[in-house]
Design a protein around this motif. Structure first.
Motif, PDB file in Angstrom:
ATOM      1  N   ILE A 102       1.585 -20.514 -16.728  1.00 55.61           N
ATOM      2  CA  ILE A 102       2.704 -19.563 -16.773  1.00 55.61           C
ATOM      3  C   ILE A 102       3.161 -19.209 -15.362  1.00 55.61           C
ATOM      4  O   ILE A 102       4.342 -19.333 -15.036  1.00 55.61           O
ATOM      5  CB  ILE A 102       2.303 -18.298 -17.547  1.00 55.61           C
ATOM      6  CG1 ILE A 102       1.995 -18.656 -18.995  1.00 55.61           C
ATOM      7  CG2 ILE A 102       3.414 -17.260 -17.457  1.00 55.61           C
ATOM      8  CD1 ILE A 102       1.512 -17.486 -19.831  1.00 55.61           C
ATOM      9  N   ASP A 103       2.228 -18.739 -14.530  1.00 55.50           N
ATOM     10  CA  ASP A 103       2.638 -18.338 -13.177  1.00 55.50           C
ATOM     11  C   ASP A 103       1.878 -19.077 -12.085  1.00 55.50           C
ATOM     12  O   ASP A 103       2.095 -18.820 -10.905  1.00 55.50           O
ATOM     13  CB  ASP A 103       2.507 -16.825 -12.982  1.00 55.50           C
ATOM     14  CG  ASP A 103       1.077 -16.329 -13.095  1.00 55.50           C
ATOM     15  OD1 ASP A 103       0.876 -15.111 -13.163  1.00 55.50           O
ATOM     16  OD2 ASP A 103       0.145 -17.159 -13.129  1.00 55.50           O
ATOM     17  N   GLY A 104       0.980 -19.979 -12.465  1.00 54.96           N
ATOM     18  CA  GLY A 104       0.285 -20.789 -11.475  1.00 54.96           C
ATOM     19  C   GLY A 104      -0.745 -20.046 -10.649  1.00 54.96           C
ATOM     20  O   GLY A 104      -1.234 -20.575  -9.652  1.00 54.96           O
ATOM     21  N   SER A 148      -4.194 -27.104  -8.325  1.00 57.31           N
ATOM     22  CA  SER A 148      -2.744 -27.142  -8.512  1.00 57.31           C
ATOM     23  C   SER A 148      -2.437 -27.686  -9.894  1.00 57.31           C
ATOM     24  O   SER A 148      -3.291 -28.332 -10.519  1.00 57.31           O
ATOM     25  CB  SER A 148      -2.072 -27.997  -7.436  1.00 57.31           C
ATOM     26  OG  SER A 148      -2.535 -29.325  -7.477  1.00 57.31           O
ATOM     27  N   ILE A 149      -1.233 -27.412 -10.351  1.00 59.10           N
ATOM     28  CA  ILE A 149      -0.846 -27.838 -11.693  1.00 59.10           C
ATOM     29  C   ILE A 149       0.504 -28.536 -11.628  1.00 59.10           C
ATOM     30  O   ILE A 149       1.417 -28.096 -10.916  1.00 59.10           O
ATOM     31  CB  ILE A 149      -0.813 -26.632 -12.661  1.00 59.10           C
ATOM     32  CG1 ILE A 149      -0.601 -27.093 -14.091  1.00 59.10           C
ATOM     33  CG2 ILE A 149       0.220 -25.607 -12.234  1.00 59.10           C
ATOM     34  CD1 ILE A 149      -0.855 -25.967 -15.112  1.00 59.10           C
ATOM     35  N   ASP A 150       0.605 -29.645 -12.324  1.00 53.37           N
ATOM     36  CA  ASP A 150       1.872 -30.359 -12.470  1.00 53.37           C
ATOM     37  C   ASP A 150       2.262 -30.246 -13.931  1.00 53.37           C
ATOM     38  O   ASP A 150       1.761 -30.997 -14.774  1.00 53.37           O
ATOM     39  CB  ASP A 150       1.708 -31.820 -12.042  1.00 53.37           C
ATOM     40  CG  ASP A 150       3.027 -32.585 -12.049  1.00 53.37           C
ATOM     41  OD1 ASP A 150       3.940 -32.201 -12.796  1.00 53.37           O
ATOM     42  OD2 ASP A 150       3.124 -33.575 -11.303  1.00 53.37           O
ATOM     43  N   ALA A 164       0.099 -14.199 -18.812  1.00 50.71           N
ATOM     44  CA  ALA A 164      -0.585 -14.452 -17.542  1.00 50.71           C
ATOM     45  C   ALA A 164      -1.445 -13.273 -17.115  1.00 50.71           C
ATOM     46  O   ALA A 164      -2.080 -13.323 -16.061  1.00 50.71           O
ATOM     47  CB  ALA A 164       0.440 -14.774 -16.460  1.00 50.71           C
ATOM     48  N   THR A 165      -1.462 -12.214 -17.912  1.00 52.53           N
ATOM     49  CA  THR A 165      -2.307 -11.066 -17.577  1.00 52.53           C
ATOM     50  C   THR A 165      -3.625 -11.104 -18.323  1.00 52.53           C
ATOM     51  O   THR A 165      -4.484 -10.251 -18.106  1.00 52.53           O
ATOM     52  CB  THR A 165      -1.577  -9.750 -17.910  1.00 52.53           C
ATOM     53  OG1 THR A 165      -1.268  -9.733 -19.308  1.00 52.53           O
ATOM     54  CG2 THR A 165      -0.293  -9.641 -17.107  1.00 52.53           C
TER      55      THR A 165
END
Length: 128
Positions: free
Chosen positions: A54-56, A71-73, A104-105
């Motif tokens: 969602i927010d990395g 990291s995310i792709d 994301a929380t």
């Protein structure tokens, strides 16, 4: 059904680098978290890093901060773990794990019980 495939492990000399990949497939929703864990012989599984789609936002264990980068792709549904300045104590089987998240929380972070799908693992061996 969610499937995870890790790759990128190997034998490397101390001080070297590796990039591990975790390719995810078969998931139904785009909101998820992926964590990297490792387990050395005779030791408990240790969470090293995690990230969410969602927010990395990334989390790191204190033992790897400054050396590991996650990291995310999202286009490739793949999470990478860049490992630099490898040490012999980094030797372990590295697993990635997956869980859906609502927001994301509410993230599982480095807690293994927060994940419900696991890959088969990839061996990282660091020689001194």
């Amino acid at each position: 059904e969610v499937q995870l495939v890790e790759s990128g492990g190997g034998l490397v000399q101390a001080g070297g680098s590796l990039r591990l990949s975790c390719a995810a497939s078969g998931f139904s929703f785009d909101e998820y978290a992926i964590g990297w864990f490792r387990q050395a012989p005779g030791k408990e599984r240790e969470g090293v890093s995690s990230i969410n789609s969602i927010d990395g936002r990334a989390f790191y264990a204190d033992s790897v901060k400054g050396r590991f980068t996650i990291s995310i792709d999202n286009a490739k549904d793949t999470v990478y773990l860049q490992i630099n300045s490898l040490k012999p104590e980094d030797t372990a089987v590295y697993y990635c794990a997956f869980t859906y998240i609502a927001t994301a929380t509410m993230l599982p972070g480095l807690a293994s019980y927060g994940y419900d799908r696991w890959g088969q693992g990839t061996q990282v061996t660091v020689s001194s």
